[in-house]
Design a protein around this motif. Structure first.
Motif, short mmCIF file in Angstrom:
data_model
loop_
_atom_site.label_atom_id
_atom_site.label_comp_id
_atom_site.label_asym_id
_atom_site.label_seq_id
_atom_site.Cartn_x
_atom_site.Cartn_y
_atom_site.Cartn_z
N ASP A 52 -11.39 -16.51 -1.59
CA ASP A 52 -11.31 -17.03 -0.22
C ASP A 52 -9.89 -16.79 0.28
O ASP A 52 -9.14 -16.01 -0.31
N ASP A 53 -9.50 -17.47 1.36
CA ASP A 53 -8.19 -17.23 1.98
C ASP A 53 -7.00 -17.66 1.13
O ASP A 53 -5.87 -17.32 1.45
N SER A 54 -7.23 -18.43 0.09
CA SER A 54 -6.10 -18.91 -0.71
C SER A 54 -6.27 -18.69 -2.22
O SER A 54 -5.42 -19.11 -2.99
N THR A 55 -7.33 -18.01 -2.64
CA THR A 55 -7.62 -17.90 -4.08
C THR A 55 -7.85 -16.45 -4.50
O THR A 55 -8.62 -15.73 -3.87
N ILE A 56 -7.20 -16.06 -5.58
CA ILE A 56 -7.36 -14.74 -6.19
C ILE A 56 -7.77 -14.95 -7.65
O ILE A 56 -7.24 -15.82 -8.32
N ILE A 57 -8.70 -14.15 -8.12
CA ILE A 57 -9.13 -14.18 -9.51
C ILE A 57 -8.77 -12.84 -10.15
O ILE A 57 -8.96 -11.79 -9.55
N LEU A 58 -8.25 -12.90 -11.36
CA LEU A 58 -7.96 -11.70 -12.15
C LEU A 58 -8.73 -11.76 -13.45
O LEU A 58 -8.86 -12.83 -14.05
N TRP A 59 -9.23 -10.62 -13.88
CA TRP A 59 -9.81 -10.46 -15.21
C TRP A 59 -8.97 -9.42 -15.91
O TRP A 59 -8.76 -8.32 -15.38
N ILE A 60 -8.43 -9.78 -17.08
CA ILE A 60 -7.49 -8.92 -17.79
C ILE A 60 -7.92 -8.82 -19.25
O ILE A 60 -8.25 -9.82 -19.88
N THR A 61 -7.86 -7.61 -19.78
CA THR A 61 -8.05 -7.41 -21.22
C THR A 61 -6.89 -6.59 -21.75
O THR A 61 -6.34 -5.75 -21.04
N TYR A 62 -6.49 -6.89 -22.97
CA TYR A 62 -5.43 -6.13 -23.63
C TYR A 62 -6.05 -4.97 -24.38
O TYR A 62 -7.01 -5.16 -25.13
N LYS A 63 -5.49 -3.79 -24.19
CA LYS A 63 -5.98 -2.62 -24.92
C LYS A 63 -5.68 -2.83 -26.40
O LYS A 63 -4.67 -3.37 -26.77
N GLY A 64 -6.57 -2.41 -27.25
CA GLY A 64 -6.40 -2.61 -28.68
C GLY A 64 -6.94 -3.95 -29.15
O GLY A 64 -6.93 -4.25 -30.34
N GLY A 119 -2.61 0.25 -9.25
CA GLY A 119 -4.05 0.34 -9.31
C GLY A 119 -4.63 0.94 -8.05
O GLY A 119 -3.91 1.42 -7.18
N ILE A 120 -5.94 0.91 -7.96
CA ILE A 120 -6.65 1.43 -6.80
C ILE A 120 -7.62 0.37 -6.29
O ILE A 120 -8.03 -0.52 -7.04
N TYR A 121 -7.96 0.49 -5.03
CA TYR A 121 -8.91 -0.44 -4.43
C TYR A 121 -10.27 0.22 -4.39
O TYR A 121 -10.43 1.35 -3.95
N GLY A 122 -11.28 -0.49 -4.90
CA GLY A 122 -12.64 0.01 -4.86
C GLY A 122 -13.61 -1.11 -5.14
O GLY A 122 -13.31 -2.03 -5.91
N ASP A 123 -14.76 -1.07 -4.53
CA ASP A 123 -15.81 -2.06 -4.74
C ASP A 123 -15.30 -3.48 -4.48
O ASP A 123 -15.60 -4.41 -5.23
N LYS A 124 -14.48 -3.65 -3.44
CA LYS A 124 -13.89 -4.94 -3.04
C LYS A 124 -13.02 -5.57 -4.12
O LYS A 124 -12.87 -6.78 -4.19
N GLN A 127 0.84 -1.18 0.00
CA GLN A 127 0.00 0.00 0.00
C GLN A 127 0.88 1.24 0.00
O GLN A 127 1.81 1.37 0.77
N ARG A 128 0.56 2.16 -0.91
CA ARG A 128 1.27 3.44 -0.99
C ARG A 128 0.24 4.53 -1.23
O ARG A 128 -0.39 4.57 -2.27
N LYS A 129 0.06 5.39 -0.25
CA LYS A 129 -0.95 6.46 -0.29
C LYS A 129 -2.30 5.85 -0.65
O LYS A 129 -2.73 4.89 -0.04
N SER A 130 -2.97 6.37 -1.68
CA SER A 130 -4.28 5.83 -2.03
C SER A 130 -4.17 4.75 -3.09
O SER A 130 -5.17 4.26 -3.58
N PHE A 131 -2.96 4.38 -3.47
CA PHE A 131 -2.77 3.37 -4.50
C PHE A 131 -2.32 2.06 -3.89
O PHE A 131 -1.62 2.02 -2.90
N PHE A 171 -6.87 -2.04 -12.05
CA PHE A 171 -5.63 -1.53 -12.62
C PHE A 171 -5.83 -1.18 -14.09
O PHE A 171 -6.70 -1.72 -14.77
N ASP A 172 -5.03 -0.24 -14.53
CA ASP A 172 -5.11 0.29 -15.89
C ASP A 172 -3.70 0.71 -16.28
O ASP A 172 -3.16 1.67 -15.74
N THR A 173 -3.06 -0.04 -17.18
CA THR A 173 -1.70 0.26 -17.62
C THR A 173 -1.71 0.59 -19.11
O THR A 173 -2.77 0.61 -19.73
N GLU A 174 -0.54 0.82 -19.67
CA GLU A 174 -0.44 1.08 -21.11
C GLU A 174 -1.02 -0.05 -21.93
O GLU A 174 -1.67 0.17 -22.93
N ARG A 175 -0.75 -1.30 -21.53
CA ARG A 175 -1.16 -2.47 -22.31
C ARG A 175 -2.42 -3.15 -21.81
O ARG A 175 -3.14 -3.76 -22.59
N LEU A 176 -2.67 -3.07 -20.49
CA LEU A 176 -3.72 -3.89 -19.89
C LEU A 176 -4.73 -3.06 -19.11
O LEU A 176 -4.42 -2.00 -18.60
#
Length: 114
Positions: free
Chosen positions: A59-71, A37-42, A8-12, A46-51
Motif C-alpha cells: 500500500d502507500d506506506s508498506t513494502i515487502i521484500l523476499w530475500i534468499t542467500y545464494k548457497g 535490479g529490474i522492474y517486472g510483473d509489478k 531510475q537509470r535506463k532500464s534498471f 534483484f540478483d546480486t553476488e550474495r542475494l
C-alpha cells in the motif's frame, strides 16, 4: 506511493536499503546497501553476488521484500518495511525461515537523524 528511495537509470531500477541518515535505535551505526535490479510483473527483481529476491508495494506506506542467500537454498527472509507519511520513521520486521520453518524474527525501529 511516492517513490522515495527508488532511482531510475535506463532500464534498471536501484532499490537501496539505506540507513544513511537513519539511526537504528539499538546499533548507532550507518549502513548502505544497493540492490541493482529490474522492474517486472509489478515487482522489483534483484540478483546480486550474495542475494536473490524481489520487492513489492502493499500500500502507500508498506513494502515487502523476499530475500534468499545464494548457497543457502533452504533459507529465506521476508521483510516488511513500514514508512511514516513524513518519511522520518521506518518500522522494519524480518522473518527468517529455514526449511519453511520460522527460526528468527528481527524488529527494527529507525528514525531520521539528519
Amino acid at each position: 506511493m511516492k517513490r522515495r528511495g527508488l532511482i531510475q537509470r535506463k532500464s534498471f531500477l536501484f532499490f537501496p536499503l539505506k540507513r544513511v541518515g537513519f539511526k537504528p535505535q539499538f546499533i548507532g551505526k550507518k549502513e548502505e546497501y544497493k540492490f541493482p535490479g529490474i522492474y517486472g510483473d509489478k515487482k522489483i527483481l534483484f540478483d546480486t553476488e550474495r542475494l536473490d529476491g524481489y520487492a513489492w508495494e502493499v500500500d502507500d506506506s508498506t513494502i515487502i521484500l523476499w530475500i534468499t542467500y545464494k548457497g543457502m537454498p533452504d533459507f529465506y527472509i521476508y521483510e516488511m518495511i513500514n514508512i511514516s507519511p513524513d518519511n522520518n520513521h521506518h518500522a522494519r520486521t524480518w522473518h527468517w525461515f529455514n526449511n519453511h520453518q520460522i527460526v528468527k524474527r528481527t524488529i527494527i525501529k529507525e528514525e531520521r537523524v539528519s
